[in-house]
Motif scaffolding. Sequence first.
Motif, PDB file in Angstrom:
ATOM      1  N   THR A 164     -19.029  -5.212  -4.066  1.00  0.00           N
ATOM      2  CA  THR A 164     -18.358  -4.029  -4.597  1.00  0.00           C
ATOM      3  C   THR A 164     -18.756  -2.794  -3.797  1.00  0.00           C
ATOM      4  N   TYR A 165     -17.749  -2.016  -3.403  1.00  0.00           N
ATOM      5  CA  TYR A 165     -17.969  -0.798  -2.621  1.00  0.00           C
ATOM      6  C   TYR A 165     -17.436   0.395  -3.424  1.00  0.00           C
ATOM      7  N   THR A 166     -18.235   1.461  -3.483  1.00  0.00           N
ATOM      8  CA  THR A 166     -17.817   2.683  -4.172  1.00  0.00           C
ATOM      9  C   THR A 166     -16.958   3.533  -3.247  1.00  0.00           C
ATOM     10  N   LEU A 167     -15.874   4.055  -3.773  1.00  0.00           N
ATOM     11  CA  LEU A 167     -14.965   4.884  -2.985  1.00  0.00           C
ATOM     12  C   LEU A 167     -15.419   6.339  -3.019  1.00  0.00           C
ATOM     13  N   PRO A 168     -15.022   7.136  -2.029  1.00  0.00           N
ATOM     14  CA  PRO A 168     -15.467   8.539  -1.972  1.00  0.00           C
ATOM     15  C   PRO A 168     -14.836   9.373  -3.082  1.00  0.00           C
ATOM     16  N   ARG A 169     -15.440  10.517  -3.330  1.00  0.00           N
ATOM     17  CA  ARG A 169     -14.889  11.490  -4.266  1.00  0.00           C
ATOM     18  C   ARG A 169     -14.624  12.800  -3.532  1.00  0.00           C
ATOM     19  N   PRO A 170     -13.549  13.493  -3.882  1.00  0.00           N
ATOM     20  CA  PRO A 170     -12.505  13.056  -4.804  1.00  0.00           C
ATOM     21  C   PRO A 170     -11.696  11.908  -4.212  1.00  0.00           C
ATOM     22  N   PHE A 171     -11.023  11.168  -5.087  1.00  0.00           N
ATOM     23  CA  PHE A 171     -10.191  10.051  -4.634  1.00  0.00           C
ATOM     24  C   PHE A 171      -8.832  10.159  -5.308  1.00  0.00           C
ATOM     25  N   LEU A 172      -7.808  10.368  -4.495  1.00  0.00           N
ATOM     26  CA  LEU A 172      -6.450  10.544  -5.010  1.00  0.00           C
ATOM     27  C   LEU A 172      -5.504   9.608  -4.275  1.00  0.00           C
ATOM     28  N   VAL A 173      -4.805   8.771  -5.036  1.00  0.00           N
ATOM     29  CA  VAL A 173      -3.713   7.978  -4.483  1.00  0.00           C
ATOM     30  C   VAL A 173      -2.421   8.733  -4.769  1.00  0.00           C
ATOM     31  N   LEU A 174      -1.739   9.126  -3.699  1.00  0.00           N
ATOM     32  CA  LEU A 174      -0.472   9.832  -3.831  1.00  0.00           C
ATOM     33  C   LEU A 174       0.595   8.912  -3.241  1.00  0.00           C
ATOM     34  N   ALA A 175       1.279   8.192  -4.125  1.00  0.00           N
ATOM     35  CA  ALA A 175       2.212   7.157  -3.691  1.00  0.00           C
ATOM     36  C   ALA A 175       3.645   7.630  -3.844  1.00  0.00           C
ATOM     37  N   THR A 176       4.475   7.255  -2.870  1.00  0.00           N
ATOM     38  CA  THR A 176       5.907   7.533  -2.972  1.00  0.00           C
ATOM     39  C   THR A 176       6.630   6.232  -3.283  1.00  0.00           C
ATOM     40  N   GLN A 177       7.724   6.354  -4.005  1.00  0.00           N
ATOM     41  CA  GLN A 177       8.461   5.176  -4.452  1.00  0.00           C
ATOM     42  C   GLN A 177       9.955   5.452  -4.371  1.00  0.00           C
ATOM     43  N   ASN A 178      10.710   4.504  -3.825  1.00  0.00           N
ATOM     44  CA  ASN A 178      12.155   4.582  -3.829  1.00  0.00           C
ATOM     45  C   ASN A 178      12.682   4.050  -5.151  1.00  0.00           C
ATOM     46  N   PRO A 179      13.879   4.454  -5.555  1.00  0.00           N
ATOM     47  CA  PRO A 179      14.448   3.916  -6.790  1.00  0.00           C
ATOM     48  C   PRO A 179      14.480   2.394  -6.756  1.00  0.00           C
ATOM     49  N   VAL A 180      14.206   1.783  -7.904  1.00  0.00           N
ATOM     50  CA  VAL A 180      14.075   0.335  -7.976  1.00  0.00           C
ATOM     51  C   VAL A 180      15.374  -0.365  -7.594  1.00  0.00           C
ATOM     52  N   GLU A 181      16.518   0.306  -7.783  1.00  0.00           N
ATOM     53  CA  GLU A 181      17.789  -0.338  -7.500  1.00  0.00           C
ATOM     54  C   GLU A 181      18.028  -0.529  -6.002  1.00  0.00           C
ATOM     55  N   MET A 182      17.203   0.104  -5.141  1.00  0.00           N
ATOM     56  CA  MET A 182      17.417  -0.007  -3.709  1.00  0.00           C
ATOM     57  C   MET A 182      16.995  -1.380  -3.212  1.00  0.00           C
ATOM     58  N   GLU A 183      17.692  -1.873  -2.183  1.00  0.00           N
ATOM     59  CA  GLU A 183      17.421  -3.207  -1.649  1.00  0.00           C
ATOM     60  C   GLU A 183      16.017  -3.269  -1.049  1.00  0.00           C
ATOM     61  N   GLY A 184      15.326  -4.381  -1.316  1.00  0.00           N
ATOM     62  CA  GLY A 184      14.007  -4.598  -0.740  1.00  0.00           C
ATOM     63  C   GLY A 184      12.875  -3.954  -1.499  1.00  0.00           C
ATOM     64  N   THR A 185      13.105  -3.522  -2.737  1.00  0.00           N
ATOM     65  CA  THR A 185      12.039  -2.911  -3.531  1.00  0.00           C
ATOM     66  C   THR A 185      11.654  -3.829  -4.687  1.00  0.00           C
ATOM     67  N   TYR A 186      10.401  -3.701  -5.127  1.00  0.00           N
ATOM     68  CA  TYR A 186       9.877  -4.454  -6.267  1.00  0.00           C
ATOM     69  C   TYR A 186       9.464  -3.453  -7.345  1.00  0.00           C
ATOM     70  N   PRO A 187       9.838  -3.689  -8.589  1.00  0.00           N
ATOM     71  CA  PRO A 187       9.371  -2.774  -9.643  1.00  0.00           C
ATOM     72  C   PRO A 187       7.855  -2.806  -9.742  1.00  0.00           C
ATOM     73  N   LEU A 188       7.252  -1.644  -9.938  1.00  0.00           N
ATOM     74  CA  LEU A 188       5.801  -1.604 -10.135  1.00  0.00           C
ATOM     75  C   LEU A 188       5.451  -2.248 -11.473  1.00  0.00           C
ATOM     76  N   PRO A 189       4.411  -3.078 -11.525  1.00  0.00           N
ATOM     77  CA  PRO A 189       3.991  -3.645 -12.814  1.00  0.00           C
ATOM     78  C   PRO A 189       3.613  -2.536 -13.797  1.00  0.00           C
ATOM     79  N   GLU A 190       3.829  -2.812 -15.090  1.00  0.00           N
ATOM     80  CA  GLU A 190       3.521  -1.810 -16.111  1.00  0.00           C
ATOM     81  C   GLU A 190       2.060  -1.367 -16.032  1.00  0.00           C
TER      82      GLU A 190
END
Length: 363
Positions: A164-190
């Motif tokens: 197990t490795y501790t991640l640095p602080r601050p730690f921010l995941v800033l993710a971009t997502q295309n609409p799920v209806e677009m080809e080649g995309t997977y819905p994010l799990p709940e």
Amino acid sequence: MQTDHATSSVSNGHVTAPHTDAGPEALRAGLGELVAATGRVRAAVESVVPNRPDLARLTVAVLLAEGHLLVEDVPGVGKTTLAKALARTIDCRVGRVQFTPDLLPSDLTGVNIYRSSSGEFEFRPGPVFNNVVIGDEINRASPKTQSALLECMEEGQTTVDGTTYTLPRPFLVLATQNPVEMEGTYPLPEAQRDRFMARLAIGYPDNDAELRMLDSQQSTDPFAHLEPVTTAEAMTRYAAWARAVHASPAVKQYVIDLAVGTRGHAGLRLGASPRASLQLLRVAKAHAAMAGRQHVLPDDVQSLAVPVLAHRLILSTESRLAGVTAAEIVRDVVDRTVVPAGTTSPAAAQRRSTLGRTTNQSR
């Protein structure tokens, strides 16, 4: 996959958060420093994403609340631009990952490489070992790779080959997502959607803003003028001050009432989780701190309810067929939930009083 290392004042990725049990005067002084610094960050972001101060405010609030942000919209409207603008304003380590169907979990977390010269394995960290991780088009990766972020986002750590490795602080995941209806995309799990503190959509610019963009970006790089206006160490200190902002029992109950209102709503199959309540209060504290207040108001909670709650909800079949959105249901819950007495700002009380008089006259 690309990793960009900027100079950082964080030692070995760890920063000791300041104590926040100081008195009101110390907290007031800390909030004054926080307001000035976050104001500079917001101004820098708004210089690249103009005419949307709400986007800059929410993005900085999520960073201050030590959460993660999901930016969902069609391609080409500035999702990655917003993420890169925020990263450039903080003097910290930045990692960027372009999610593709063949991306492996180890491409995110890192891998152990055998060195024949020493006869030992050497750990090579992945992009998650940065302060700000920009995940482009996260829903183009397979569900297995998407879930590799879960431990990182929730626990601030990752496990590779049993270590197990501790991640640095601050730690921010800033993710971009295309609409799920677009080809080649997977819905994010709940479960992963629930890890994102907030979700926002940028939308198309108006005519004047798009015209200014065409004029200004033909010959200049929109990021050329952006310089760091704060540090990773400072942001960790500000996050501690934001956590020290007071939330009264009445405001906490109001947050719970909103969550319970979604759980019993006829238009939903799944309402807000207890994690949603916790994160709504945390980002409301950050929002109040950015306004220089030492206490949370219901106005803070209301202004953040849609971006924090809507993406966690699962609509009923009837709602989907009727074209009802999760955001509309959250607004309905906010309208129906009673605001605790004595906790509303004078300006908001005046607005509600005026609205009530107007409604009665129209009847």
